[in-house]
Enzyme design. Structure first.
Site, short mmCIF file in Angstrom:
data_model
loop_
_atom_site.label_atom_id
_atom_site.label_comp_id
_atom_site.label_asym_id
_atom_site.label_seq_id
_atom_site.Cartn_x
_atom_site.Cartn_y
_atom_site.Cartn_z
N CYS A 305 -0.33 57.00 23.72
CA CYS A 305 -1.40 56.08 23.80
C CYS A 305 -1.17 55.49 25.36
CB CYS A 305 -1.97 55.16 22.93
SG CYS A 305 -2.89 56.06 21.62
N GLU A 339 0.33 63.30 25.24
CA GLU A 339 -0.58 64.00 24.15
C GLU A 339 -1.97 64.40 24.43
OE1 GLU A 339 -1.16 62.56 19.47
OE2 GLU A 339 0.46 62.08 20.39
#
Length: 439
Positions: A305, A339
């Site tokens: 994140c 990601e």
């Protein structure tokens, strides 16, 4: 976890007015009849203004903070405390824009002359789709699942239903009061709080200002509870181990979720390292943003994140965080990639970073260079290099292999379009040992 850099145009943390991928409302928007002044004869397809309260699902025009009217859909409603039984306020979604602009509005902000009759949404969607080109419909579909590509239709509906209303309207963090963008699953005892007060150093959160003031008198932290691995002037980066600092890691996730729509909130933070970027002064190290990273990733993810807090946006910090994640990958001796799925803003940020890094090398390099060599030099995964160069139309497939076409004038044009690179990471100031090599 997904990745997305939250953005705003305001220094005081006010809600954003869209982003690079969202056009602003047209200046020529027409003002409409205000609530309480309906015409005598409504046209077909309009609801009488006297039919109140408005139902959930109603579509109507709403006056936004720019003073103009924009189409909204009523997501939720609630009675106004101490009001007459018919007094409600409405939680609305501006249908032209991202969910981050959703908000509670008063009845007087709504143009009751524009209220549409109840229409079965499936029928409405079908009628609308007949008027759209395939390209327009694809863009609408992409918007509906923005950041949720991993969810099936049922799970997406469940996610949107559960998170449709912001539970926390504003937070106080250090010297900033910041309007939030999205729902965050704080513990149930905070359900009745529209505002939370965060300690900017340990990230504990409280319901009242007095609680924060008492807490600050006894909190002995002046920086994130981790190792300082980078210091350059007033800029500092701390590595926080989620296993050693579980409460801090969880609080950071609660905070970040307020500005990230599709972030998965991990309560088990043991598996992650958090890299917290701070601006430092004589009062301490103040959090600017962060990125998280799995301690062990089978997929070569070097970032899970990423977030820059709204008051610190548009200063190059998001690009700095991305660059920092790749410098760590170089130290580890491996390639990295963020990601998936990337959010809209995350993808824009990464494409900009990849473009600048790759084109800078191509401009300076003499002779042929392969994608493998570019990957070794930058720690960017080969697939990301390939898609970036293909998107720039700088790569061709000839005789069974990809060939990079680097015309200097074309490179300059793409570099100019990619914008400035933001703050640079001075690698000489990075003092860091990869996790696998730590005791």
């Amino acid at each position: 976890m997904g990745s997305m850099e939250a953005r705003t145009t305001s220094e005081n943390g006010s809600a954003p007015k869209g982003n690079e991928n969202q056009q602003q409302p047209e200046d020529g928007s027409q003002d409409r009849v205000l609530a309480g002044n309906p015409p005598e004869n409504d046209a077909s397809g309009k609801r009488k203004a006297g039919v109140l309260p408005l139902e959930v699902g109603t579509r109507v025009m709403c006056r936004w903070r720019d003073g103009k009217f924009h189409p909204v859909k009523v997501i939720e409603r609630r009675k106004i405390p101490c009001g007459v039984p018919s007094d409600y306020e409405y939680y609305v979604h501006y249908t032209e824009y991202n969910r981050r602009l959703d908000e509670w509005v008063k009845l007087e902000q709504l143009d009751l002359d524009s209220v549409e009759t109840d229409v079965d949404e499936k029928v409405e969607d079908k009628a609308t789709s007949l008027k759209m080109t395939r390209h327009q419909k694809r863009k609408i579909d992409e918007t509906h699942v923005e950041g949720h590509e991993e969810l099936d239709a049922a799970s997406l509906r469940e996610h949107e239903e559960f998170t449709k209303v912001k539970n926390i309207a504003t937070i106080e963090l250090g010297r900033y009061e910041i309007e939030t963008w999205y729902f965050s699953p704080f513990p149930p005892e905070y359900n009745d709080c529209s505002k939370l007060f965060f300690c900017e150093f340990c990230l504990n959160f409280m319901k009242r200002k007095e609680q924060l003031q008492r807490h600050m008198r006894k909190c002995d932290l002046k920086h994130p509870p981790g190792d300082e691995i980078y210091r350059n002037g007033t800029l500092s980066m701390f590595e926080v181990d989620g296993k050693k600092n579980k409460v801090y890691g969880q609080n950071l996730c609660y905070l970040a979720k307020l500005f990230l729509d599709h972030k998965t909130l991990y309560y088990d933070v043991d598996l992650f390292l958090f890299y917290v970027l701070c601006e430092c002064d004589d009062r301490g190290c103040h959090m600017v943003g962060y990125f998280s990273k799995e301690k062990h990733s089978e997929e070569s993810y070097n970032l899970a994140c990423i977030l820059t807090l709204p008051p610190y946006q548009r200063k190059g910090y998001g690009k700095f965080l991305i660059a920092f994640s790749y410098e760590l990958s170089k130290k580890e001796g491996k390639v990295g990639t963020p990601e998936r799925p990337l959010s809209d803003l995350g993808l824009v940020s990464y494409r900009g970073y990849w473009t600048r890094v790759l084109l800078d090398i191509l401009k300076k390099h003499k002779g042929n260079i392969s994608i493998k060599e570019l990957s070794d030099m930058t720690a960017i995964k080969a697939e990301d290099i390939l898609t970036t160069l293909q998107g720039l139309d700088l790569i061709q497939y000839r005789k069974g292999q990809h060939v990079i076409c680097a015309d200097p004038k074309v490179l300059d044009r793409h570099l100019k379009a990619a914008g400035r690179g933001g703050l640079e990471v001075d690698v000489s100031k990075l003092i860091w040992t990869p996790y696998k090599e730590q005791g």
